[in-house]
Design an enzyme around this catalytic site. Structure first.
Site, short mmCIF file in Angstrom:
data_model
loop_
_atom_site.label_atom_id
_atom_site.label_comp_id
_atom_site.label_asym_id
_atom_site.label_seq_id
_atom_site.Cartn_x
_atom_site.Cartn_y
_atom_site.Cartn_z
N ASP A 144 -9.19 -21.01 6.27
CA ASP A 144 -9.94 -20.63 5.07
C ASP A 144 -10.56 -19.24 5.25
O ASP A 144 -11.72 -19.02 4.93
CB ASP A 144 -11.02 -21.66 4.76
CG ASP A 144 -11.58 -21.51 3.34
OD1 ASP A 144 -10.90 -20.89 2.49
OD2 ASP A 144 -12.69 -21.98 3.08
N GLY B 75 -21.99 -24.94 -1.87
CA GLY B 75 -21.52 -26.28 -2.07
C GLY B 75 -21.62 -27.15 -0.82
O GLY B 75 -21.73 -28.37 -0.90
N MET B 76 -21.58 -26.54 0.37
CA MET B 76 -21.62 -27.31 1.61
C MET B 76 -23.04 -27.66 2.04
O MET B 76 -23.27 -28.63 2.74
CB MET B 76 -20.95 -26.53 2.75
CG MET B 76 -19.48 -26.24 2.53
SD MET B 76 -18.51 -27.72 2.17
CE MET B 76 -18.05 -27.39 0.48
N GLY B 77 -24.00 -26.85 1.67
CA GLY B 77 -25.37 -27.08 2.08
C GLY B 77 -26.20 -25.80 2.02
O GLY B 77 -25.83 -24.86 1.34
N ALA C 201 -27.46 -20.71 -0.11
CA ALA C 201 -27.08 -22.08 -0.42
C ALA C 201 -25.72 -22.06 -1.07
O ALA C 201 -25.31 -21.09 -1.70
CB ALA C 201 -28.10 -22.73 -1.36
N LYS D 274 -27.25 -24.02 9.51
CA LYS D 274 -26.64 -24.60 8.33
C LYS D 274 -26.91 -26.10 8.30
O LYS D 274 -26.59 -26.81 9.25
CB LYS D 274 -25.13 -24.36 8.32
CG LYS D 274 -24.76 -22.88 8.35
CD LYS D 274 -23.26 -22.70 8.30
CE LYS D 274 -22.91 -21.21 8.33
NZ LYS D 274 -21.45 -20.99 8.24
#
Length: 527
Positions: free
Chosen positions: A151, A39-41, A37, A57
């Site tokens: 990124d 910050g995005m999901g 898990a 995801k």
């Protein structure tokens, strides 16, 4: 710059039980375990109808409600599905228009580069060169369809036995872009961002080559080339200062300095990176991911992640026939591989002990059912003593009182600058996300409870250790949204494996993914 030290704590288990607030099916995929898990999901293990494992995801609810995010997510997924590199995690399915958007990629049985370096320390020179060549080939596939990763960082590169896999060239960027509300805000991770990104200029293929060089410095020396300080400091150094290669083997300096050139035109192409790695004396002219390309302990971690959780197909049928258990059908389907509706095969004569993904809320009930089922299947009185899949039986629970704890540290104040950092509970430090063995993560709107932990939220006032232990046993919680936490309010976490306790006092929570500050007390269980 201080020498990096490998962590003494093991990496978190690769497969975690589904909790009560996890879905059991997404887009027709039945979920078997949680992989992680952030910050995005959340990321789950599932299988295609033909039995191939996938990492699924599921984005966080607040992102699902963001129209701009949905638009960008659909665009990024469409681009990602055109990428077919051998060193990328192939996108196999998606639900960009679903109530909660999701993305399924091929499952990679290995840890991230960030986890490897954090746990085991820098990798040997030959391994770094092989990684650079593999990642450069992945970038060729990404750039070949007109996509720039933007990124690339150690957390976005997974390590498998046959080389690296570059991931996350869609969901994270879409989420970051949706959060931009003004000029001067950058997409990417500051420690690995190129000067043009720091200056707000367009990203190109050369931007990813710079990130590859910065990533290689981290893997070879244990620290990013421009330090790990505040975002503004890292970005300033990337634009104005030379990289620090003090801990990097000298044989890598020439190639890495070329990748880290300030001007994009001065950096090598991905093809030139591959050729430079192949020509390096440590490689000897052949880029091959042989069995010995990684240190032995990293190879063992990859093997651990390749042993996927399964359950005998007959087990849900046996449990369903036991009186008084009442396990919902969707829970039993989460015990093993997904399958189309079919009759369960006959039980073998000597079934193996299953590895089971069990939700938090029904843990004790299912555990009791498993013990009873094993006794019936094996037909031996000793089965009750042999099967304890969770290792936290009632006999141990009686020892969990305040007298059996000692204080490791107290009053340690920590600040996570944004969702990409989490709190390492054992070390009492702030670290990049997905690197701590026992952690407290956060998003823009809530604290994220570790999958292997229980939590208790105090109604008000201070929280003593004894209160924490009592509350964990009577009123545990699975959600800690910032909206329910006032400054000064406290909650605690207990590790199910070691029973250690962390008491957290909230100093300040986030606004728009801003800093979150806490005060932390850590108690070690001595039982």
């Amino acid at each position: 710059m201080s020498a990096p030290r490998p962590s003494s704590t093991p990496l978190p288990p690769p497969f975690q039980a589904l909790s009560a607030d996890d879905p059991h099916e997404v887009g027709g995929y039945r979920l078997c375990a949680r992989l992680g898990a952030g910050g995005m999901g959340r990321v789950y293990l599932s299988y295609t109808p033909g039995g191939r494992p996938v990492a699924l995801k599921v984005v966080r609810p607040e992102l699902a409600d963001d129209v701009e995010f949905r638009h960008r997510f659909a665009q990024e997924v469409a681009s990602a599905r055109r990428i077919h590199g051998l060193y990328t995690a192939q996108v196999v399915d998606s639900g960009a228009d679903a109530a909660t958007p999701w993305l399924a990629t091929a499952y990679v049985p290995g840890p991230s580069l960030q986890q490897v370096v954090h746990r085991y320390g820098p990798l040997p020179e030959r391994a770094v060169l092989l990684l650079m060549a593999g990642i450069a080939e992945a970038l060729q596939a990404i750039h070949g369809v007109g996509v720039v990763h933007r990124d690339l960082k150690p957390a976005n590169v997974l390590i498998a036995a046959d080389g690296p896999r570059v991931i996350d060239f869609g969901i994270a960027r879409a989420a970051d872009a949706a959060a931009l509300t003004g000029t001067g805000v950058h997409i990417g991770s500051p420690a690995f961002m190129a000067p043009e990104q720091a200056l707000g200029r367009p990203a190109t293929a050369a931007t990813d080559v710079f990130a590859l060089g910065a990533l290689a410095v981290y893997v070879a020396g244990g620290n990013p080339p421009f330090g790990e300080g505040p975002e503004s400091t890292s970005l300033y150094r990337a634009v104005h200062e030379e990289p620090d290669l003090g801990r990097v083997p000298a044989g890598l300096h020439r190639l890495l300095l070329r990748c880290l050139a300030k001007e994009p035109a001065d950096r090598p192409t991905t093809a030139q990176v591959i050729e430079a790695a192949r020509a390096h004396p440590a490689i000897g002219g052949q880029l091959r991911f042989a069995e010995d390309w990684l240190p032995q302990q990293v190879g063992h971690e990859i093997t651990r992640r390749a042993e996927l959780p399964t359950a005998p197909a007959h087990l849900p049928t046996v449990l369903a026939t036991l009186p008084g258990i009442g396990i919902p059908e969707q829970r039993t389907m989460a015990l093993g591989h997904p399958a189309q509706a079919a009759e369960a095969p006959e039980a073998p004569e000597a079934p193996e002990t299953p590895t089971v993904a069990v939700p938090r809320a029904g843990r004790r009930r299912v555990r009791t059912a498993l013990i009873a089922a094993t006794a019936l299947l094996v037909g031996a009185a000793g089965a009750f003593a042999l099967l304890d899949p969770f290792g936290d039986g009632d006999s141990g629970a009686a020892t969990l009182d305040a007298a059996s704890y000692s204080s490791a540290y107290s009053g340690t104040e920590l600040t996570s600058p944004d969702h990409t950092y989490e709190f390492d509970l054992k070390a009492g430090q702030v670290v990049p996300q997905e690197t701590a063995a026992w952690y407290l993560a956060r998003s823009a709107t809530e604290f994220i409870v570790p999958e292997d932990s229980d939590a208790y939220l105090a109604p008000d006032g201070p929280l003593a250790l004894a209160d924490c232990i009592q509350g964990l046993g009577s009123r545990p919680v699975t959600s800690l949204p910032f909206s329910a936490l006032a400054d000064g309010q406290a909650f605690c976490l207990r590790s199910r494996s070691g029973h250690d306790v962390a008491v957290v006092r909230v100093l300040s929570t986030a606004a728009d993914d801003g800093p979150v500050a806490i005060s932390l007390d850590y108690y070690r269980h001595d039982g």
